[in-house]
Design a protein around this motif. Sequence first.
Motif, PDB file in Angstrom:
ATOM      1  N   LEU B  30       0.854  -1.191   0.000  1.00 43.09           N
ATOM      2  CA  LEU B  30       0.000   0.000   0.000  1.00 43.09           C
ATOM      3  C   LEU B  30       0.886   1.234   0.000  1.00 43.09           C
ATOM      4  CD1 LEU B  30      -2.575  -0.908   2.827  1.00 43.09           C
ATOM      5  CD2 LEU B  30      -2.827  -1.249   0.354  1.00 43.09           C
ATOM      6  N   GLY B  31       0.647   2.109  -0.966  1.00 44.04           N
ATOM      7  CA  GLY B  31       1.307   3.416  -0.949  1.00 44.04           C
ATOM      8  C   GLY B  31       0.279   4.414  -0.472  1.00 44.04           C
ATOM      9  N   HIS B  78      -5.009   1.811  -8.626  1.00 44.83           N
ATOM     10  CA  HIS B  78      -4.457   3.151  -8.400  1.00 44.83           C
ATOM     11  C   HIS B  78      -5.594   4.151  -8.269  1.00 44.83           C
ATOM     12  CE1 HIS B  78      -1.785   6.561  -8.400  1.00 44.83           C
ATOM     13  NE2 HIS B  78      -0.735   5.794  -8.574  1.00 44.83           N
ATOM     14  N   SER B  89      -3.036   5.551  -2.013  1.00 46.65           N
ATOM     15  CA  SER B  89      -3.020   5.999  -3.409  1.00 46.65           C
ATOM     16  C   SER B  89      -2.846   4.824  -4.366  1.00 46.65           C
ATOM     17  CB  SER B  89      -1.880   7.000  -3.627  1.00 46.65           C
ATOM     18  OG  SER B  89      -0.652   6.449  -3.207  1.00 46.65           O
ATOM     19  N   VAL B  90      -2.188   3.763  -3.897  1.00 49.00           N
ATOM     20  CA  VAL B  90      -1.973   2.608  -4.762  1.00 49.00           C
ATOM     21  C   VAL B  90      -1.921   1.348  -3.908  1.00 49.00           C
ATOM     22  CG1 VAL B  90       0.546   2.924  -4.705  1.00 49.00           C
ATOM     23  CG2 VAL B  90      -0.469   1.614  -6.564  1.00 49.00           C
TER      24      VAL B  90
END
Lengths: 147, 147, 82, 82
Positions: B30-31, B78, B89-90
Amino acid sequence: MIELTNESINSEAILAKMEDHATGGVVLFLGRVRDHAEGRQVERMDYEAYSEMARVKLQEIENQTRAKWPVRKMAIVHRTGTLKLGEVSVAIAVACGHRGEAFEACRYAIDTLKETVPIWKKEHFADGAAWVKGVQPKSKCQEGDSK
Amino acid sequence: MIELTNESINSEAILAKMEDHATGGVVLFLGRVRDHAEGRQVERMDYEAYSEMARVKLQEIENQTRAKWPVRKMAIVHRTGTLKLGEVSVAIAVACGHRGEAFEACRYAIDTLKETVPIWKKEHFADGAAWVKGVQPKSKCQEGDSK
Amino acid sequence: MLTITLRFFGQLRELTNTEETPIQVKEGTRIEDLIWLVGERFPVTKEHLKIVSFSIDNEYAAKDAVLREGNVVGLLPPISGG
Amino acid sequence: MLTITLRFFGQLRELTNTEETPIQVKEGTRIEDLIWLVGERFPVTKEHLKIVSFSIDNEYAAKDAVLREGNVVGLLPPISGG
């Protein structure tokens, strides 16, 4: 935080513990019961731990990981008891500022867990059961590892 | 599967897609939006995509990852639009037979995403906003990469 | 004499049908001496003892570690967690 | 003449205040020629064009790629997704 539990592992609760506005990257590893082993069909798996010692070793892994990488949040949860196919046996989550650190730290933690934590598993097949062969434990986390 | 979405990313739904009795290892990356960038306090982040092309590039990443590792399940999602601190965010999830493959495949996918998918982000600070510096895109996934 | 506690796990627990048991040992007994005593008392373990690791009070122990009164000694088959 | 569509993203979209616009180019025009035309029509982009990448119909395009009727050309600042 580390946990050894007889209950189902809740990955969402583990991810919730990773909340932290200072970290951009979270890596979660889930290990789970596979339906085959060495060509045989697995039906379920028993996990047995030396609980007191396993907790000591899991905490050592968290401490070592935090010493090696700039970890902001970390959780290691290992399941015990009888698990069905597809159930999660271990979950490791790490939150770091940057993704490379999070990947490396999580990988280090699961690799070290498999080498140091006194847990055993027994595979149940349609026609019998067998303890998984396993590896000789390493006595501690590899303090001299390079990052 | 790949997805480009304006909605919150639901990590539990992504993990549910990884269900598969043949795979022992799942890695989820996970970003998320961090509260600081180059010493400045970030308040929120806008993500803008060239949607049609981003979907093509995301699908290429999934295809390339599957060509390089024995991936059984994979999801790349995304987010676009305005994200608050801590929002994801992703998300990239990969399920493989063995953990090493899952770690490598997931890492490859996020690294390649950052090099190839036409998405831009703008950081909002208390006293202004700036487009993130970014990198010149690579024209395609590195076909010649060794595993 | 010292009293220590033996704990068996995994296949060893099954083979001995024992989770834990006290055992009396002489002052100065080392893990390597204990292996012999365990083999005598639980002959079914003999062929496994060469690949067993040992712990003393929740820490892996070397073969030459000297036992103390009250130690809990784990007999640990090759591990397979994760 | 060919009609192609220019699409601007990120900082270029903001600077030009344009998401997309048609542009007429001669047969045989390459991306490297288009860069010059874009700079003339949108002078505010000039200083950015040296670090912009280009796409044709959702695929990254080389500077010497020749444009065809109906192509959609993306002007892509350095990317920062993830």
